[in-house]
Design a protein around this motif. Structure first.
Motif: not given
Length: 348
Positions: A77-86, A128-140, A251-255
């Protein structure tokens, strides 16, 4: 000949080939395109086709590796935040007078590193990937604002921005469609015609059984997260060049749109099932609906509602169809196994 054998042989040859979710979603996509072209002003124009491709570009790109990740039973779920950080790093480096030829590879590398961070937490630490990527969604996303703040950088080289928004020759086909098609072919071949793809399905179906078969699930998932981050970084670069604007909130919300498109394409949220043609159709369907609604002056809030409804439907519909199919098969089996009951051949 037994009743079961008769039922199988009496079934039309095309039934098993076409009676599946992929064909249904492709048919629905074609239907939506036809109806929208006939009922929505300017939807069927060549100019709008170009806008439609540019709109679906980030969804399609990120959905390709996301398909493999979800087939293994995980999610990113962190893909949109990765896009934004890039995108934010791209703007920061451009403001620092770095050449664009250096900036683009750095942004791609950043995406791969962010994906590796997700992979480390999921595969090495066993979180769990759900918890991890929700966390990195906010972090990134937070790091993107740290890098660039609320400002926007909008003076990228015209050579690159014109190519991203330009078309092939004198046609209305956008140049970026080449990237989507090439990557779709690569991911399609990997998923459906290589040992890596078979390992992906095996891990999603049963990780323990896959391990007994010689597959290393942890390593496979780790590299899938790396690829997911890399492609999200590429989407960030193309997003920035398309709008000629580097922003931390790109990209906010793209995920949500990506996950909706993947699940709508027939990939099981529980892993082990899915096909890339259905995912591509799901991307086109979602982007077409959004495009048609925008042309009809529907608000962004309504578009979010549509995305949410499709996300729920994409999870509910396949499971409901499987439940109905299983119920019919059990009923047929009980009927055919009852002594004295006529078989299908007898009734014909």
């Amino acid at each position: 000949m037994s009743a079961d054998t008769a039922a199988i042989t009496d079934r039309p040859a095309w039934a098993g080939r076409f009676a599946n979710w992929n064909v249904a979603i492709i048919a629905l996509t074609v239907l939506v395109l036809i109806v929208a072209s006939a009922s929505v002003d300017n939807f069927g124009t060549s100019q709008n086709f170009g806008f439609l491709v540019l709109d679906l570009l980030p969804i399609a790109l990120v959905a390709l590796p996301m398909t493999l990740v979800i087939v293994t039973g995980e999610i990113d779920l962190s893909v949109a935040s990765t896009l934004g950080l890039s995108s934010a790093l791209m703007g920061y480096l451009w403001n620092a007078n770095q050449p664009i030829e250096t900036i683009i590879p750095v942004c791609l590398l950043l995406g791969a590193v962010l994906g590796a961070v997700n992979g480390f937490f999921v595969t090495v630490l066993g979180l769990p990937s759900l918890a991890v990527t929700i966390g990195t969604l906010a972090l990134y996303r937070g790091l993107a604002f740290v890098v660039l703040g609320d400002s926007a950088v909008a003076d990228f080289p015209a050579l690159y921005t014109d190519w991203v928004t330009g078309t092939i020759g004198g046609t209305s086909i956008p140049n970026v469609l080449i990237i989507v098609v090439v990557l779709a072919i690569v991911f399609g071949v990997v998923l459906h015609a290589t040992p890596v793809g078979r390992a992906v399905f095996a891990v999603g179906a049963s990780e323990q059984a896959a391990r007994f078969a010689g597959v290393r699930p942890g390593r496979l998932k780790f590299w899938l997260y790396v690829v997911s981050g890399l492609v999200a970084g590429l989407a960030g670069v193309l997003w920035t060049l398309r709008y000629s604007s580097a922003r931390a909130d790109n990209g906010a919300g793209l995920e949500l749109a990506v996950v909706a498109a993947v699940l709508l394409g027939g990939v099981s949220i529980f892993g082990g099932k899915g096909a890339l043609p259905g995912v591509i159709a799901g991307v086109v369907l979602l982007a077409s609906l959004q495009n048609a609604l925008r042309l009809s002056d529907v608000s962004n809030e309504a578009l979010n509602v549509v995305t949410g409804v499709l996300l729920i439907a994409s999870v509910l519909a396949p499971n409901l169809a499987n439940a109905v199919r299983s119920a019919v098969q059990r009923r047929r089996h009980r009927t055919e196994s009852t002594p004295g009951s006529p078989s299908r051949k007898d009734l014909s």
